[in-house]
Motif scaffolding. Structure first.
Motif: not given
Length: 381
Positions: A241-254, A291-304
């Protein structure tokens, strides 16, 4: 009839559900719009069989014996001290900035006392420390600020550090010794079998009923309950009712790679190159052999999904409007990062939830005494 309806099955909601069910013998309905418990701490085994954190790395650390003892009821621990490197000038150097960092970057061989003098010679003393830029420049000077902080902060927040509250960069200390741990807390560990297993044990109680894939607005009129604990976004509760509180979001690429290891530490920051802020390799965190490994890249974004409240004065004022509405409600509690618009670490959310439980106990005890006085039953034989 439930005693409590709890919205959100992350740390705040789950800790309160467990305490209310176990200690206060209350009947609790715990709901979450996602298809899993554990909130942003949720981890799972990916297709390769590697334990990964779906919403980015969650490293547990705390100075609170109470918080650590509480969570130890639901998990064994793996000792783990997180280390972070920054990719700068073609090399990987420790972050936070320490003695090794400076000696590597500048080809020097300074001692701790010499490093203190080095920082003092670079620092731009400021009368008032108001912004994130002020915090860093006043301690290590402009060159190191631009190398380590300016680009990273711009990517993370899409704002210049001069526009952000001082609290953002104050979280990252500068050291004059060779301590290359990212955190220096008394307790630093990872749940031995992962966060999700810890939450499953926490919520395994006959008084707790869990509904997933459930939006509270769809059931709020259908469920009988006495009190509400809300851990979602406070502005959503009040229909913005007073508007949205702003947040940063993240896109994860595995990515899963057909190699034993990808990088020398759990996390490597990229302050100035590429669109992502950091890469995390999960096997460092879990200690898993694979024997394998998993990684994640983080891309900050406005929406999400809302991850990081944006610490600016006008956002604080907007939150305070919602907080005033919340304070007028009876039998309703707002707990956690989203409900209080604060960037809490996991242990701080657990501490807040435990504190809220004590407050609820105190209120119920006071109300019970008041009820006895009102009906003349107190003090009778």
């Amino acid at each position: 009839m439930y005693d409590y309806l709890i919205v959100g099955a992350g740390f705040a909601g789950s800790v309160l559900a467990e305490r209310l069910a176990t200690i206060a013998n209350k009947k609790v309905l715990l709901i979450d719009k996602r298809n899993h418990i554990a909130g942003n701490a949720y981890d799972h085994y990916d297709q390769a069989g590697i334990l990964v954190h779906k919403y980015g790395p969650h490293i547990f650390h705390t100075n609170s014996r109470e918080v650590f003892s509480y969570l130890s009821k639901f998990t064994e621990w793996r000792n783990y001290q997180h280390r972070v490197l920054a990719s700068l000038d073609g090399q990987l150097v420790p972050m936070p900035i320490n003695l090794t960092t400076i000696n590597l970057l500048y080809g020097l061989n300074l001692s701790s006392s010499e490093l203190t003098a080095f920082f003092e010679s670079k620092a731009e003393k400021k009368k008032d420390i108001n912004t994130s830029e002020d915090v860093v420049v006043s301690v290590v000077g402009r060159e190191l600020y631009e190398k380590f902080f300016k680009g990273y902060t711009k990517k993370q927040w899409d704002m210049d550090p001069s526009e952000l509250n001082a609290s953002v960069t104050a979280r990252v200390p500068t050291r004059t010794n060779k301590d290359d741990r990212y955190f220096t807390d008394s307790y630093q560990s990872m749940p031995l079998y992962g966060y999700t297993k810890m939450f499953e044990k926490m919520l395994d109680h006959p008084n707790i009923h869990i509904m997933l894939n459930t939006d509270y607005k769809d059931v709020i009129g259908e469920v009988n309950y006495k009190k509400l604990i809300f851990t979602g976004p406070i502005d959503e509760y009040f229909d913005y009712q007073f508007g949205r509180l702003p947040y940063r979001s993240i896109e994860f690429k595995f990515e899963t790679l057909d190699q034993d290891n990808f990088q020398p530490t759990g996390t490597v920051n990229y302050p100035n190159d590429y669109g992502f802020t950091r890469i995390t390799e999960f096997k460092h965190l879990s200690g898993q052999q694979h024997k394998k490994t998993s990684i994640v890249y983080e891309f900050p974004k406005a929406e999400g999904d809302p991850y990081y409240p944006i610490p600016k004065p006008d956002n604080t004022l907007l939150y305070e409007k919602y907080q005033k509405l919340a304070a007028k409600l009876e039998h309703t509690y707002f707990v956690g990062r989203l409900a209080t618009y604060k960037y809490y670490n996991m242990d701080q959310v657990v501490a807040q939830a435990l504190s809220t439980f004590k407050k609820i106990q105190s209120e119920e005890s006071t109300n019970a005494v008041g009820h006895q006085i009102e009906h003349g039953s107190l003090g009778r034989n």
